[in-house]
Design an enzyme around this catalytic site. Sequence first.
Site, PDB file in Angstrom:
ATOM      1  N   GLU A  11     141.865  71.719  18.682  1.00  0.00           N
ATOM      2  CA  GLU A  11     140.577  72.101  19.260  1.00  0.00           C
ATOM      3  C   GLU A  11     140.638  73.516  19.840  1.00  0.00           C
ATOM      4  O   GLU A  11     141.650  73.935  20.388  1.00  0.00           O
ATOM      5  CB  GLU A  11     140.216  71.104  20.369  1.00  0.00           C
ATOM      6  CG  GLU A  11     138.935  71.411  21.113  1.00  0.00           C
ATOM      7  CD  GLU A  11     138.762  70.556  22.357  1.00  0.00           C
ATOM      8  OE1 GLU A  11     137.630  70.502  22.866  1.00  0.00           O
ATOM      9  OE2 GLU A  11     139.755  69.960  22.826  1.00  0.00           O
ATOM     10  N   LYS A  62     130.479  69.335  18.528  1.00  0.00           N
ATOM     11  CA  LYS A  62     130.774  68.257  19.470  1.00  0.00           C
ATOM     12  C   LYS A  62     129.491  67.782  20.142  1.00  0.00           C
ATOM     13  O   LYS A  62     128.699  68.588  20.643  1.00  0.00           O
ATOM     14  CB  LYS A  62     131.779  68.726  20.523  1.00  0.00           C
ATOM     15  CG  LYS A  62     132.240  67.615  21.458  1.00  0.00           C
ATOM     16  CD  LYS A  62     133.279  68.122  22.463  1.00  0.00           C
ATOM     17  CE  LYS A  62     133.767  66.985  23.352  1.00  0.00           C
ATOM     18  NZ  LYS A  62     134.706  67.457  24.385  1.00  0.00           N
ATOM     19  N   CYS A 117     138.066  66.154  20.937  1.00  0.00           N
ATOM     20  CA  CYS A 117     138.567  65.850  22.280  1.00  0.00           C
ATOM     21  C   CYS A 117     138.264  64.405  22.675  1.00  0.00           C
ATOM     22  O   CYS A 117     138.574  63.488  21.949  1.00  0.00           O
ATOM     23  CB  CYS A 117     137.994  66.862  23.275  1.00  0.00           C
ATOM     24  SG  CYS A 117     138.765  66.809  24.908  1.00  0.00           S
TER      25      CYS A 117
END
Length: 522
Positions: A284, A344, A397
């Site tokens: 990430e 995300k 994440c």
Amino acid sequence: MLFLSHKVILAEGWTRRLIAFFSGAIGVLALAPFSFFPAFFVPMTVAVWLIDGSAGETRWAGVRRAAGAGWWLGFGYFVAGLWWLGVAFLTEAERFAWALPLGVLGLPAGLAIFTSLGFALARLMWSPGAARIFALAAGLSAAEWLRGHVLTGFPWNDFGMALGGNLVFAQAASVLGLYGLTVLSVLLFASPALLGKGRSSWRALGLFLLGFVILALYGVVRLQDKTEFVKGVKLRIVQANVANDEFRADRRSELLDRYLRLSDRATSPQTTGVSDVTHVVWSESVFPFILSRDPVSLSVIGSRMQNAVLFTGAARAQVEGSHTKYFNSLAVIQRGEIKEYFDKMHLTPFGEYMPFADLLARVGLTQFVWSPGAFDAGEYARLLVAPGLPPVFPLICYEAIFPEEVAKHLSEASARPGLMLNVTNDGWFGVTTGPYQHLSQARLRAVEQGLPMVRSANTGVSAIIDPFGRILNSTSLGIEAILDGSLPKALPETYYSQHWRLAPAVAWLIVLLVALIRPRNI
């Protein structure tokens, strides 16, 4: 056992609070990296005794007393389980060290409110005998579900992970999911509170122990299946171990070269570099700049990656009129061109956006993660398509810790993916228990969905996980590493993936009905 139960039931004041606090803290030993599941007998058994001792002059006085004990037990559990959050405040100590108590004590204090609510709900349904174990399971399971949803949710270290962290017991998640495991965890781990309470309670205790045996047998039988692999896929996961203080725009060339150099490292006579792999995965937020606006860096990636397809975390900018939106994204790059991206959707509070931003800015608290501005959330889930791979379901994440969000997005997808791809940067939390907990929770998504998971973490733990949750290959935490491996094949849809709303709800309704009806035979 009777002596201990009487001590807890009759405890008052700070003695009662400390018993609750330390029993909650002991329960964390059931979680990764310790994964000693018998430790969870302590908080759940003590929870029953604490509520037994919550008598009051009125019914509501007893409920308040139970809620107070629940708060202290939850506070102990979350302080012991989330202490590592304090490391993030020390990454830039000159800016954030003053706020360390907010992470180490403030967040656990807030999360403990849900445990307090669970105790209160259980006390409202409380009765003598084994039925009170079902009341506790109904109350705490409802509270844990709320914790996973209220204010965007934070189901980290859900009580169901006491079973979910054990590979054999975790197989039940393919049927019930995490929240179904939460019902079972409370029910089974609270059962020792029945010891010495008469013949019927001994009979009920035997039934609960039989539950452990059934779960274990189901897990053992399911794990007899061997892992199969997708032909022609050679994965390379890069764990660059970049420290947060190195993540600066003035080091952009050095960081990019580091990732490219690691991607082309020889690891065996069969894998002499990037030319011998088909797909490379970086973690990430690799770049301290907007990659799509840097054609030079894209050109360098294209020339150095040769024919390999690259998956990498990269911030993305999107201009809308006079306003620019920024996203924490996962990009698919081939021959120096960004072919696909995923933004995300579930942003991390305080890390990627600031709740109550104006108020907190006045006291000097800003977001931790680098961004030209506050990140925006992606609007919809999408599968990523890359040559040589089945459809890819991305998770950035801590999106991997939300079982129902994952299930919902997968049920709405245009096709069943062949893998889940989780990229993360747990470097904020150092060499602590936090990254291991993150891996354990992500692994349970593989079991729930019957999908393999490929995981790249900047500082670890990176892993290739098969659809049964077996970790086939992994790195150590806090080191620079390369992980080569094959891609496991997906299983057919699990019962949970098809009935993700129904399965845990039925489990909860059963314990609720038993708690309310209070059958005499238990």
